[in-house]
Design a protein around this motif. Structure first.
Motif, PDB file in Angstrom:
ATOM      1  N   GLN A 166       1.012  -1.309  -0.042  1.00 48.03           N
ATOM      2  CA  GLN A 166       0.125   0.093   0.123  1.00 48.03           C
ATOM      3  C   GLN A 166       0.948   1.234  -0.013  1.00 48.03           C
ATOM      4  O   GLN A 166       0.276   2.358   0.083  1.00 48.03           O
ATOM      5  N   SER A 167       2.049   1.220   0.044  1.00 47.83           N
ATOM      6  CA  SER A 167       3.041   2.424   0.159  1.00 47.83           C
ATOM      7  C   SER A 167       3.758   2.744  -1.160  1.00 47.83           C
ATOM      8  O   SER A 167       4.101   1.729  -1.850  1.00 47.83           O
ATOM      9  N   THR A 168       4.167   3.854  -1.365  1.00 52.03           N
ATOM     10  CA  THR A 168       4.828   4.468  -2.514  1.00 52.03           C
ATOM     11  C   THR A 168       6.231   4.371  -2.270  1.00 52.03           C
ATOM     12  O   THR A 168       7.076   4.329  -3.120  1.00 52.03           O
ATOM     13  N   PHE A 169       6.872   3.725  -0.988  1.00 52.83           N
ATOM     14  CA  PHE A 169       7.911   3.757  -0.537  1.00 52.83           C
ATOM     15  C   PHE A 169       8.471   2.162  -0.682  1.00 52.83           C
ATOM     16  O   PHE A 169       7.812   1.151  -0.731  1.00 52.83           O
ATOM     17  N   SER A 170       9.835   1.816  -0.884  1.00 51.33           N
ATOM     18  CA  SER A 170      10.300   0.581  -0.635  1.00 51.33           C
ATOM     19  C   SER A 170      10.386   0.083   0.697  1.00 51.33           C
ATOM     20  O   SER A 170      10.329   1.009   1.553  1.00 51.33           O
ATOM     21  N   PRO A 171      10.650  -1.218   0.987  1.00 56.17           N
ATOM     22  CA  PRO A 171      10.698  -1.514   2.369  1.00 56.17           C
ATOM     23  C   PRO A 171      11.713  -1.045   3.232  1.00 56.17           C
ATOM     24  O   PRO A 171      11.747  -0.453   4.259  1.00 56.17           O
ATOM     25  N   GLN A 172      12.880  -0.905   2.502  1.00 51.58           N
ATOM     26  CA  GLN A 172      14.275  -0.072   3.276  1.00 51.58           C
ATOM     27  C   GLN A 172      13.791   1.433   3.445  1.00 51.58           C
ATOM     28  O   GLN A 172      14.043   1.781   4.569  1.00 51.58           O
ATOM     29  N   GLU A 173      13.120   2.125   2.593  1.00 53.65           N
ATOM     30  CA  GLU A 173      12.821   3.458   2.767  1.00 53.65           C
ATOM     31  C   GLU A 173      11.747   3.460   3.864  1.00 53.65           C
ATOM     32  O   GLU A 173      11.752   4.298   4.766  1.00 53.65           O
ATOM     33  N   LEU A 174      10.788   2.635   3.810  1.00 50.87           N
ATOM     34  CA  LEU A 174       9.800   2.549   5.020  1.00 50.87           C
ATOM     35  C   LEU A 174      10.456   2.371   6.496  1.00 50.87           C
ATOM     36  O   LEU A 174      10.181   2.952   7.600  1.00 50.87           O
ATOM     37  N   VAL A 175      11.651   1.435   6.467  1.00 46.69           N
ATOM     38  CA  VAL A 175      12.303   1.416   7.792  1.00 46.69           C
ATOM     39  C   VAL A 175      12.839   2.656   8.132  1.00 46.69           C
ATOM     40  O   VAL A 175      12.811   3.125   9.292  1.00 46.69           O
ATOM     41  N   THR A 176      13.408   3.594   7.112  1.00 44.24           N
ATOM     42  CA  THR A 176      14.034   4.700   7.382  1.00 44.24           C
ATOM     43  C   THR A 176      12.972   5.707   7.928  1.00 44.24           C
ATOM     44  O   THR A 176      13.364   6.527   8.966  1.00 44.24           O
ATOM     45  N   LEU A 177      11.873   5.788   7.137  1.00 41.90           N
ATOM     46  CA  LEU A 177      10.814   6.598   7.406  1.00 41.90           C
ATOM     47  C   LEU A 177      10.236   6.684   8.669  1.00 41.90           C
ATOM     48  O   LEU A 177      10.380   7.516   9.684  1.00 41.90           O
ATOM     49  N   THR A 178       9.950   5.189   9.059  1.00 40.33           N
ATOM     50  CA  THR A 178       9.417   4.885  10.454  1.00 40.33           C
ATOM     51  C   THR A 178      10.663   5.435  11.861  1.00 40.33           C
ATOM     52  O   THR A 178      10.048   5.864  12.688  1.00 40.33           O
ATOM     53  N   ALA A 179      11.833   5.087  11.385  1.00 44.39           N
ATOM     54  CA  ALA A 179      12.707   5.656  12.510  1.00 44.39           C
ATOM     55  C   ALA A 179      12.927   6.894  12.582  1.00 44.39           C
ATOM     56  O   ALA A 179      13.011   7.514  13.581  1.00 44.39           O
ATOM     57  N   GLU A 180      12.681   7.682  11.496  1.00 45.47           N
ATOM     58  CA  GLU A 180      12.628   9.137  11.674  1.00 45.47           C
ATOM     59  C   GLU A 180      11.384   9.697  12.342  1.00 45.47           C
ATOM     60  O   GLU A 180      11.422  10.495  13.233  1.00 45.47           O
ATOM     61  N   ASN A 181      10.137   9.018  12.196  1.00 41.04           N
ATOM     62  CA  ASN A 181       9.136   9.171  12.681  1.00 41.04           C
ATOM     63  C   ASN A 181       9.066   8.909  14.344  1.00 41.04           C
ATOM     64  O   ASN A 181       8.538   9.773  15.217  1.00 41.04           O
ATOM     65  N   GLU A 182       9.727   7.578  14.686  1.00 43.21           N
ATOM     66  CA  GLU A 182       9.741   7.669  15.794  1.00 43.21           C
ATOM     67  C   GLU A 182      10.734   8.685  16.936  1.00 43.21           C
ATOM     68  O   GLU A 182      10.429   9.037  17.947  1.00 43.21           O
ATOM     69  N   ALA A 183      11.894   8.957  16.179  1.00 40.74           N
ATOM     70  CA  ALA A 183      12.505  10.152  16.611  1.00 40.74           C
ATOM     71  C   ALA A 183      11.931  11.433  16.969  1.00 40.74           C
ATOM     72  O   ALA A 183      12.063  12.154  17.918  1.00 40.74           O
ATOM     73  N   ALA A 184      10.923  11.669  16.113  1.00 37.33           N
ATOM     74  CA  ALA A 184      10.115  12.882  15.883  1.00 37.33           C
ATOM     75  C   ALA A 184       9.277  12.843  17.194  1.00 37.33           C
ATOM     76  O   ALA A 184       8.870  13.805  18.036  1.00 37.33           O
ATOM     77  N   ALA A 185       8.558  11.631  17.288  1.00 35.80           N
ATOM     78  CA  ALA A 185       7.577  11.398  18.426  1.00 35.80           C
ATOM     79  C   ALA A 185       8.335  11.299  19.905  1.00 35.80           C
ATOM     80  O   ALA A 185       7.609  11.834  20.617  1.00 35.80           O
ATOM     81  N   ALA A 186       9.616  10.953  19.745  1.00 30.07           N
ATOM     82  CA  ALA A 186      10.105  11.091  21.045  1.00 30.07           C
ATOM     83  C   ALA A 186      10.425  12.430  21.464  1.00 30.07           C
ATOM     84  O   ALA A 186      10.446  12.849  22.781  1.00 30.07           O
ATOM     85  N   THR A 187      10.580  13.317  20.498  1.00 35.64           N
ATOM     86  CA  THR A 187      11.040  14.705  20.818  1.00 35.64           C
ATOM     87  C   THR A 187       9.760  15.254  21.206  1.00 35.64           C
ATOM     88  O   THR A 187       9.597  16.235  22.111  1.00 35.64           O
ATOM     89  N   GLY A 188       8.579  15.315  20.183  1.00 35.14           N
ATOM     90  CA  GLY A 188       7.429  16.305  20.100  1.00 35.14           C
ATOM     91  C   GLY A 188       6.248  15.726  20.485  1.00 35.14           C
ATOM     92  O   GLY A 188       5.215  16.370  20.710  1.00 35.14           O
ATOM     93  N   SER A 189       6.318  14.266  20.765  1.00 33.65           N
ATOM     94  CA  SER A 189       5.103  13.509  20.985  1.00 33.65           C
ATOM     95  C   SER A 189       3.957  13.957  20.325  1.00 33.65           C
ATOM     96  O   SER A 189       3.822  14.029  19.134  1.00 33.65           O
ATOM     97  N   LEU A 190       2.765  14.350  20.819  1.00 36.30           N
ATOM     98  CA  LEU A 190       1.313  14.686  19.975  1.00 36.30           C
ATOM     99  C   LEU A 190       1.682  15.629  18.975  1.00 36.30           C
ATOM    100  O   LEU A 190       0.895  15.889  17.947  1.00 36.30           O
TER     101      LEU A 190
END
Length: 379
Positions: free
Chosen positions: A262-286
């Protein structure tokens, strides 16, 4: 259909002034149902799996009442909310079991970055291929659950700049965990990690989400969401769990929900994207700016959560647990625990005053819920 759910709760012990004190060796020796962590300053208990949210509420409260009574007998000790060594002590490791070689490895490799308190939410899914697909989706959406649960803005008495200092510093291990395309793919990967030593044992997979079971990686029967900070209010924790369960029911019912298709990203790109999202959520949460896994569009965590809430509400109502989902509105309106603490900090409360108030509020909330909802079940 409702799913089996259970929790692994790690919580700190210490004084009403907020000093965290290592007592787990005593607790584990004297009380049934509690497990030691590598550091003695926190202790873990596990709830029995249940389909029923009312039962889960009391299963969360009962061990804490037992533990509080025990701590009172030991001295002037209490339970301390938050997911980091908020007021001090991160300069040293206090071993709970000095003879344990796996604990040697953890202390020497990671230091006190792993001396955190958290909640792991386990939800039963028996079909291993459905479980793998669920893990793929929830891994993409795990930052939303971190955003709801963040409770660690302080470390060693200072505001760190994170809402979840725990997840911001936690050593996710191994450093690269792919999106598993199948159960066989997962088995092969785990066997390879054990062979090369990047995993010391089958438990040594510390990612935001993992498949779990009685004989990993072969016999798997549940999804374990590991990203959440400790949520001390059981009603808030059950609301987060209800969102997870409703999303999983949606995923089970609809096989087309899958980042691999369902994604426009490759599996590797998805791993990178979600790692970046986790870092952003750890910093700014909601208030974190995230990128959606489907197409990369920018979206605030709170807006994504609101969208998911609307998507799953009817399903939760149909299954009879929508009333446990609705307290999410309060978290979105008033902020998670970290945001509430930082609001107090911003108007002049030092970190110790924030934590000592939270200690009192946590105990008062437990008593209120026991009296209202669990008095007969806890008797």
């Amino acid at each position: 259909m409702v799913l089996l759910k259970g929790f692994e709760i790690e919580i700190y012990t210490g004084t009403p002034q907020g000093e965290i004190v290592g007592l787990s060796d005593k607790i584990v020796a004297d009380l049934d149902g509690f497990m030691r962590e590598p550091d003695s300053r926190n202790v873990e208990y596990i709830t029995e799996p249940s389909h029923n949210y009312e039962n889960l509420l009391c299963a969360l409260l009962r061990p804490r009442r037992v533990l509080r009574n025990y701590l009172n007998r030991l001295g002037d000790y209490t339970l301390i909310p938050g997911s980091t060594l908020s007021l001090g002590g991160s300069d040293r490791f206090l071993r709970s079991d000095p003879a344990n070689p796996y604990h040697d490895y953890i202390e020497n490799t990671y230091g006190t970055k792993v001396v955190t308190a958290s909640v792991h939410i386990n939800v039963g899914i028996s079909d291993p291929e459905v479980l793998m697909r669920a893990c793929r989706v929830i891994r993409m959406e795990a930052p939303l659950f971190l955003a709801l649960s963040a409770s660690s803005p302080f470390l060693d008495g200072k505001a760190t700049g994170y809402h979840s200092t725990r997840w911001g510093l936690f050593p996710q291990t191994p450093s690269h965990v792919p999106l598993f395309a199948s159960h066989a793919d997962h088995i092969q990967w785990v066997e390879d990690q054990l062979l090369t030593g990047t995993m010391q044992n089958v438990r040594h997979l510390w990612a935001s989400v993992r498949p779990n079971g009685d004989r990993r990686p072969y016999d798997l029967n549940r999804l374990e969401l590991r990203i959440c900070d400790l949520v001390t209010d059981p009603i808030a924790l059950l609301a987060i769990t209800a969102l997870l369960e409703a999303r999983l029911l949606q995923i089970i019912e609809n096989p087309s929900i899958d980042p691999l298709t369902q994604s426009t990203f490759s599996p590797q790109e998805l791993v990178t994207l979600t790692a970046e999202n986790e870092a952003a959520a750890a910093t700014g949460s909601l208030d974190a700016h995230l990128r959606h896994w489907q197409d990369g569009r920018s979206i605030l965590a709170r807006d994504w959560i609101s969208e998911m809430y609307q998507d799953v509400w009817a399903l939760a109502k149909q299954q009879g647990f929508n009333c446990f989902l609705s307290p999410l509105h309060k978290i979105l309106r008033e902020g998670n625990e970290a945001q509430q603490w930082l609001q107090l900090h911003a108007v002049g409360f030092d970190s110790q005053r924030v934590i000592t108030q939270a200690i009192v509020a946590t105990q008062e909330r437990e008593i209120e819920l026991e009296n209202k909802l669990c008095s007969s079940l806890l008797a």
